[in-house]
Write an enzyme that holds these catalytic residues in place. Sequence first.
Site, short mmCIF file in Angstrom:
data_model
loop_
_atom_site.label_atom_id
_atom_site.label_comp_id
_atom_site.label_asym_id
_atom_site.label_seq_id
_atom_site.Cartn_x
_atom_site.Cartn_y
_atom_site.Cartn_z
N HIS A 102 0.80 -1.22 0.00
CA HIS A 102 0.00 0.00 0.00
C HIS A 102 0.83 1.27 0.00
O HIS A 102 0.29 2.37 -0.12
CB HIS A 102 -0.96 0.01 1.19
CG HIS A 102 -2.04 -1.03 1.10
ND1 HIS A 102 -2.92 -1.08 0.05
CD2 HIS A 102 -2.37 -2.05 1.92
CE1 HIS A 102 -3.75 -2.09 0.22
NE2 HIS A 102 -3.44 -2.69 1.35
N GLU B 12 -6.09 -11.38 7.91
CA GLU B 12 -6.79 -10.11 7.76
C GLU B 12 -8.18 -10.25 7.12
O GLU B 12 -8.80 -9.24 6.77
CB GLU B 12 -5.94 -9.14 6.94
CG GLU B 12 -5.42 -9.71 5.63
CD GLU B 12 -4.44 -8.79 4.93
OE1 GLU B 12 -4.43 -7.58 5.19
OE2 GLU B 12 -3.66 -9.30 4.09
N ASP C 124 -8.02 -4.23 7.90
CA ASP C 124 -8.78 -5.10 7.00
C ASP C 124 -9.63 -6.09 7.79
O ASP C 124 -10.77 -6.38 7.40
CB ASP C 124 -7.84 -5.85 6.07
CG ASP C 124 -7.49 -5.05 4.82
OD1 ASP C 124 -8.32 -4.25 4.39
OD2 ASP C 124 -6.38 -5.23 4.30
#
Length: 259
Positions: free
Chosen positions: A49, A153, A179
Site C-alpha cells: 500500500h 486479515e 482489514d
Amino acid sequence: MATQSFDLKARLANRNEPFLFSWMTMPSSHLAGQLARLPIEGVCLDLQHGMIGFSDAVDMIAAISNAGRPAIVRVLWNEPGLIGQSLDAGAAAVIVPMVNSKAQAEAVVKAAKYPPLGGRSWGGYTAFQTYGMSPADYLQKANTITQVFAMIETQAALDAVEEIAAVPGLDGLFVGPSDLSIALSKGAGIDKTAKHTLDAMKRIATAAQKNNLVAGAFAGSADVIKTYAAMGYTFMAGAVDVDLLQAGAENLMKAVKGV
C-alpha cells in the site's frame, strides 16, 4: 557492502519485550537509513500500500542493514516470486498479505524457505552480501535467519487460522487489524480495538502461541501497542513514516505557540 549483523530470530525469541518497528510508505533510501537509526528496532517497507517499488526497496534494504537494523518487507501480494525477490534483496523478514487458507500458507513457506522446509529458488546474490556470508553459508542458515509471516486479515483467514498456524516452516502470524475489522463489521468501518476485532486477535494470538509462532500486528500508536501486547503480540509496527512527520510538525508548532 552492507552487513546484516542483527539476529532477528534470536531477538524475537525474547517474548518479554515487544519488538517495535517503523513502517515506511515513502521511497527513499536516505529516509530509510535515518529511520533505522531512531530508537526503534527495525524498519518495514510497505510494497503493498506504500509508494515503494522493488528497485527502491533494494537500496532501502541496504541502508537499513548498514544501520545495523533488520529490514522487513510487506510484499505486494501473496505471490511466490515477490516473496523470493524480497529475500534475495536481503530482507530479514517478509510479511505476506492475504493468506486465507492452509494451502496458501504452505505456498508461502515453499516460496520463502529452501529445502527441506520449502522450495525457494536459488540466487540471492545481494542477500549473501547483506549478511556477509558465502553462498554456501547462506544456504545453510537462510531458513533460520530469515523470517516469514502470514497475514491474517480476512474472515476466511480467521476461520482457518488454527490450520494456517500449524503449517511447518512458518515463523509467525501478522494481523492486519484494519482489514480484519472491515471484514468482521461487514464494511461498516475500521476499528482496530473494537470488541469483535480484539476477540478475533485473541484467537489468532492463541493459535500462534500454540504453534510457537511469533504473534505480530500493525498497531500504529502507543495505546494500540499496549492493548495488543497485553494479548501476547510481540512483533508490532509502531509508527508510519508520514505519521512521524506529522507528529513532529505538530509538536514543533505546539512548542512554538507555547513560548
